[in-house]
Scaffold this motif. Structure first.
Motif, PDB file in Angstrom:
ATOM      1  N   TRP A  18       0.822  -1.198  -0.089  1.00  0.00           N
ATOM      2  CA  TRP A  18      -0.036  -0.008   0.129  1.00  0.00           C
ATOM      3  C   TRP A  18       0.915   1.207  -0.031  1.00  0.00           C
ATOM      4  O   TRP A  18       0.486   2.302  -0.448  1.00  0.00           O
ATOM      5  CB  TRP A  18      -0.939   0.049   1.181  1.00  0.00           C
ATOM      6  CG  TRP A  18      -1.915  -1.245   1.360  1.00  0.00           C
ATOM      7  CD1 TRP A  18      -2.294  -1.775   0.542  1.00  0.00           C
ATOM      8  CD2 TRP A  18      -2.743  -1.185   2.732  1.00  0.00           C
ATOM      9  NE1 TRP A  18      -3.213  -2.537   0.924  1.00  0.00           N
ATOM     10  CE2 TRP A  18      -3.383  -2.412   2.077  1.00  0.00           C
ATOM     11  CE3 TRP A  18      -2.733  -0.815   3.668  1.00  0.00           C
ATOM     12  CZ2 TRP A  18      -4.416  -2.722   3.173  1.00  0.00           C
ATOM     13  CZ3 TRP A  18      -3.463  -1.352   4.695  1.00  0.00           C
ATOM     14  CH2 TRP A  18      -4.285  -2.464   4.548  1.00  0.00           C
TER      15      TRP A  18
ATOM     16  N   VAL B  76      -2.875   2.370   8.217  1.00  0.00           N
ATOM     17  CA  VAL B  76      -3.971   3.451   7.847  1.00  0.00           C
ATOM     18  C   VAL B  76      -5.240   3.212   8.552  1.00  0.00           C
ATOM     19  O   VAL B  76      -5.369   2.005   9.056  1.00  0.00           O
ATOM     20  CB  VAL B  76      -4.333   3.364   6.305  1.00  0.00           C
ATOM     21  CG1 VAL B  76      -3.159   3.791   5.258  1.00  0.00           C
ATOM     22  CG2 VAL B  76      -4.656   1.934   5.950  1.00  0.00           C
TER      23      VAL B  76
ATOM     24  N   PHE C 192     -15.511   2.500   2.425  1.00  0.00           N
ATOM     25  CA  PHE C 192     -14.275   2.267   1.418  1.00  0.00           C
ATOM     26  C   PHE C 192     -13.075   2.149   2.073  1.00  0.00           C
ATOM     27  O   PHE C 192     -12.531   2.868   3.191  1.00  0.00           O
ATOM     28  CB  PHE C 192     -14.256   3.892   0.706  1.00  0.00           C
ATOM     29  CG  PHE C 192     -13.072   3.849  -0.354  1.00  0.00           C
ATOM     30  CD1 PHE C 192     -13.249   3.692  -1.622  1.00  0.00           C
ATOM     31  CD2 PHE C 192     -11.725   4.142   0.073  1.00  0.00           C
ATOM     32  CE1 PHE C 192     -12.146   3.432  -2.428  1.00  0.00           C
ATOM     33  CE2 PHE C 192     -10.694   4.246  -0.799  1.00  0.00           C
ATOM     34  CZ  PHE C 192     -10.888   3.839  -2.058  1.00  0.00           C
ATOM     35  N   THR C 193     -12.568   1.080   2.010  1.00  0.00           N
ATOM     36  CA  THR C 193     -11.273   0.580   2.852  1.00  0.00           C
ATOM     37  C   THR C 193     -10.131   0.391   1.807  1.00  0.00           C
ATOM     38  O   THR C 193     -10.192  -0.083   0.536  1.00  0.00           O
ATOM     39  CB  THR C 193     -11.475  -0.764   3.552  1.00  0.00           C
ATOM     40  OG1 THR C 193     -11.754  -1.785   2.994  1.00  0.00           O
ATOM     41  CG2 THR C 193     -12.502  -0.294   4.842  1.00  0.00           C
ATOM     42  N   LEU C 194      -8.705   0.671   2.236  1.00  0.00           N
ATOM     43  CA  LEU C 194      -7.549   0.110   1.496  1.00  0.00           C
ATOM     44  C   LEU C 194      -7.566  -1.160   1.551  1.00  0.00           C
ATOM     45  O   LEU C 194      -6.969  -1.758   0.553  1.00  0.00           O
ATOM     46  CB  LEU C 194      -6.402   1.008   2.161  1.00  0.00           C
ATOM     47  CG  LEU C 194      -5.282   1.367   1.137  1.00  0.00           C
ATOM     48  CD1 LEU C 194      -5.929   2.019   0.017  1.00  0.00           C
ATOM     49  CD2 LEU C 194      -4.167   1.869   2.101  1.00  0.00           C
ATOM     50  N   HIS C 195      -7.901  -1.887   2.628  1.00  0.00           N
ATOM     51  CA  HIS C 195      -7.934  -3.246   2.779  1.00  0.00           C
ATOM     52  C   HIS C 195      -8.811  -3.890   1.677  1.00  0.00           C
ATOM     53  O   HIS C 195      -9.837  -3.411   1.364  1.00  0.00           O
ATOM     54  CB  HIS C 195      -8.444  -3.788   4.038  1.00  0.00           C
ATOM     55  CG  HIS C 195      -7.958  -5.169   4.506  1.00  0.00           C
ATOM     56  ND1 HIS C 195      -8.627  -6.278   3.985  1.00  0.00           N
ATOM     57  CD2 HIS C 195      -7.040  -5.461   5.300  1.00  0.00           C
ATOM     58  CE1 HIS C 195      -8.263  -7.454   4.530  1.00  0.00           C
ATOM     59  NE2 HIS C 195      -7.082  -7.031   5.362  1.00  0.00           N
ATOM     60  N   GLN C 196      -8.218  -4.900   1.189  1.00  0.00           N
ATOM     61  CA  GLN C 196      -8.807  -5.714   0.085  1.00  0.00           C
ATOM     62  C   GLN C 196     -10.212  -6.325   0.496  1.00  0.00           C
ATOM     63  O   GLN C 196     -10.473  -6.572   1.851  1.00  0.00           O
ATOM     64  CB  GLN C 196      -8.202  -6.699  -0.501  1.00  0.00           C
ATOM     65  CG  GLN C 196      -7.474  -7.872   0.413  1.00  0.00           C
ATOM     66  CD  GLN C 196      -7.192  -9.094  -0.279  1.00  0.00           C
ATOM     67  OE1 GLN C 196      -5.885  -9.125  -0.675  1.00  0.00           O
ATOM     68  NE2 GLN C 196      -7.930  -9.915  -0.255  1.00  0.00           N
ATOM     69  N   PRO C 197     -11.183  -6.635  -0.246  1.00  0.00           N
ATOM     70  CA  PRO C 197     -12.364  -7.533   0.195  1.00  0.00           C
ATOM     71  C   PRO C 197     -11.737  -9.077   0.454  1.00  0.00           C
ATOM     72  O   PRO C 197     -10.740  -9.342  -0.053  1.00  0.00           O
ATOM     73  CB  PRO C 197     -13.484  -7.449  -0.974  1.00  0.00           C
ATOM     74  CG  PRO C 197     -12.823  -6.424  -1.924  1.00  0.00           C
ATOM     75  CD  PRO C 197     -11.389  -6.040  -1.660  1.00  0.00           C
ATOM     76  N   ALA C 198     -12.841 -10.029   0.758  1.00  0.00           N
ATOM     77  CA  ALA C 198     -12.475 -11.179   0.927  1.00  0.00           C
ATOM     78  C   ALA C 198     -12.024 -11.909  -0.205  1.00  0.00           C
ATOM     79  O   ALA C 198     -12.646 -11.650  -1.347  1.00  0.00           O
ATOM     80  CB  ALA C 198     -13.558 -12.200   1.516  1.00  0.00           C
TER      81      ALA C 198
ATOM     82  N   PRO D 173       4.499   3.055  -3.780  1.00  0.00           N
ATOM     83  CA  PRO D 173       4.383   1.675  -3.295  1.00  0.00           C
ATOM     84  C   PRO D 173       4.409   0.668  -4.571  1.00  0.00           C
ATOM     85  O   PRO D 173       4.314   1.072  -5.786  1.00  0.00           O
ATOM     86  CB  PRO D 173       2.989   1.619  -2.617  1.00  0.00           C
ATOM     87  CG  PRO D 173       2.003   2.858  -3.261  1.00  0.00           C
ATOM     88  CD  PRO D 173       3.118   3.856  -3.730  1.00  0.00           C
TER      89      PRO D 173
ATOM     90  N   ALA E  81      -1.626   2.679  -2.664  1.00  0.00           N
ATOM     91  CA  ALA E  81      -2.072   1.798  -3.738  1.00  0.00           C
ATOM     92  C   ALA E  81      -3.160   0.924  -3.031  1.00  0.00           C
ATOM     93  O   ALA E  81      -2.932   0.196  -1.966  1.00  0.00           O
ATOM     94  CB  ALA E  81      -1.077   1.072  -4.396  1.00  0.00           C
TER      95      ALA E  81
ATOM     96  N   HIS F  75      -5.238  -2.560  -3.328  1.00  0.00           N
ATOM     97  CA  HIS F  75      -4.939  -3.701  -4.113  1.00  0.00           C
ATOM     98  C   HIS F  75      -6.287  -4.546  -4.109  1.00  0.00           C
ATOM     99  O   HIS F  75      -7.003  -4.241  -2.949  1.00  0.00           O
ATOM    100  CB  HIS F  75      -3.758  -4.699  -3.888  1.00  0.00           C
ATOM    101  CG  HIS F  75      -3.867  -5.442  -2.545  1.00  0.00           C
ATOM    102  ND1 HIS F  75      -4.140  -6.623  -2.422  1.00  0.00           N
ATOM    103  CD2 HIS F  75      -3.664  -4.824  -1.294  1.00  0.00           C
ATOM    104  CE1 HIS F  75      -4.213  -6.774  -1.205  1.00  0.00           C
ATOM    105  NE2 HIS F  75      -3.966  -5.751  -0.355  1.00  0.00           N
TER     106      HIS F  75
END
Lengths: 248, 154
Positions: free
Chosen positions: A121, A126, A183-189, B94, B122, B124
């Motif tokens: 990231w 974050v 809205f997250t920087l973390h990806q969905p499952a 990144p 970024a 992903h």
């Protein structure tokens, strides 16, 4: 009342201790075998990822730790609820012992996430919904551990911890759905139960193995800790004295 | 179940329901406050404040990434499919930053409507593909799902 008899017998510390002696060993060896195979497979033999290269391999620690940290909370909270309703001492012991294991797994998930976040990231941390709700989970586990120590009276400590666990249970579905709701920087499952997973099979198999392995490891740690807790709390009973004196 | 236990079960259920309701209300309140995040269209229309640091997210337009020859500074354009804006960043990008990938930028708007970023992150997606497979398929348009179906002709 007869239909509940099995349930009350399960609540007998002596019965539980005797029944789990063999099982704890079996689960322990199983966990060790699965963890060894899973780690070597995931870190050594799974193919390199297209965009992330080798850094994606953190997934083999991160995802299993996070999944079991959340499942462990349900174990803790539901044990607390059973303790509150049936006044079952053994259930409270399970609740108490699940807290430090859950805390350690949550920490592992947060730490590996930070290490993974920096190269992919661009930042270690974050404040997005997934990471923040996971941090709250860590504090809830720490809270239960602290409350256990805050009371002289074991029964009062157990009851208070059970209530805190139940209140905190609302956080688990929030963690799970956070990547969809905000809205997250973390990806969905990545691994999905109902539709096709968005990970190549040769990368998914070691991951699934690692998830089961960490569940096994959690079960082994929990059983071991509960057995120690039983001996500790039942120290005045004859059967524990017999074990300690080596009569059995 | 005897009446006493049933009563305790009801108390446990009330605790769970009440705490869920509190969390839902808090979540609702926080959701309404979280508008320090702007879409590219909002920034272009001038809805974002100039004096404060803002966050904006979008997809990096292919071909728009330009590196300065003498320093670390990178200039690129991001779009939300409707409008696009220019971002400059002086720092290390990144690994997952790239053309056609989703990016979240934090920074202040300059007078010429260029976002001077202090941080570029970024995003992903959830897909994991082995390198060898992708090489053999030779698919140059493997962009993150957030940017799938995005047209870059605005």
């Amino acid at each position: 009342m007869a239909s509940w008899q099995w349930f009350h017998r399960l609540g007998s510390p002596k019965w539980f201790y005797e029944k789990t002696t063999r099982w704890t060993q079996v689960i322990g060896w199983l966990a060790l075998a699965m963890l060894s195979v899973g780690i070597v497979w995931g870190l050594g033999f799974a193919p390199e990822e297209l965009k992330q290269g080798n850094s994606y391999r953190i997934i083999y620690i991160h995802v299993p730790a996070a999944a079991v940290a959340m499942a462990g909370y349900y174990v803790m909270a539901l044990s607390g609820a059973i303790g509150l309703i049936w006044r079952m001492k053994l259930s409270y012991m399970v609740m108490k012992c699940a807290a430090p294991i859950g805390a350690a797994l949550t920490f592992a998930a947060l730490f590996t996430g930070a290490v993974w976040g920096k190269p992919t990231w661009g930042d270690y941390w974050v404040w997005d919904a997934r990471i923040t709700s996971m941090l709250i989970l860590f504090f809830l586990y720490l809270g239960v551990m602290a409350l256990q120590e805050a009371y002289q009276n074991q029964e009062a400590a157990d009851k208070t911890c059970a209530i805190l666990s139940l209140v905190g249970m609302v956080n688990i579905p929030i963690i799970y759905k956070s990547v969809d709701w905000w809205f997250t920087l973390h990806q969905p499952a990545t691994l999905k139960l109902t539709e096709k997973s968005s990970i190549a099979p040769e990368m998914a198999y070691p991951l699934i193995l690692m998830i089961f392995a960490v569940y096994m490891f959690f079960a082994w740690l929990l059983l071991t800790k509960v057995r120690v807790e039983i001996l500790h709390r039942e120290v005045k009973t004859q059967w524990v004295k017999d074990i300690v004196m080596g009569a059995k | 179940m005897n009446p006493v236990r049933k009563q305790r079960l009801i108390v446990v259920m009330i605790i769970v329901v009440a705490s869920s309701a509190v969390a839902a209300l808090v979540g609702y309140a926080v959701g309404n406050m979280g508008d320090y995040f702007y879409s590219v269209s909002q920034v272009v229309k001038g809805e974002a404040p100039r004096e404060k640091s803002i966050r904006a997210g979008g997809c990096v337009i292919p071909g728009s990434i330009k590196n300065a020859s003498d320093k670390l500074e990178t200039t690129f354009e991001i779009t939300d499919g409707v409008e696009s804006m220019t971002v400059t960043f002086d720092g290390i990008l990144p690994d997952l930053f790239g053309e056609g990938e989703a990016a979240v930028v934090t920074g202040k708007l300059s007078d010429s409507n260029v976002l001077v970023a202090t941080k570029v992150l970024a995003k992903h997606d959830e897909s994991y593909t082995p390198k060898e497979v992708e090489d053999s398929v030779q698919n140059p348009n493997n962009h993150s799902k957030a940017c799938e179906g995005m047209t870059y002709d605005s």
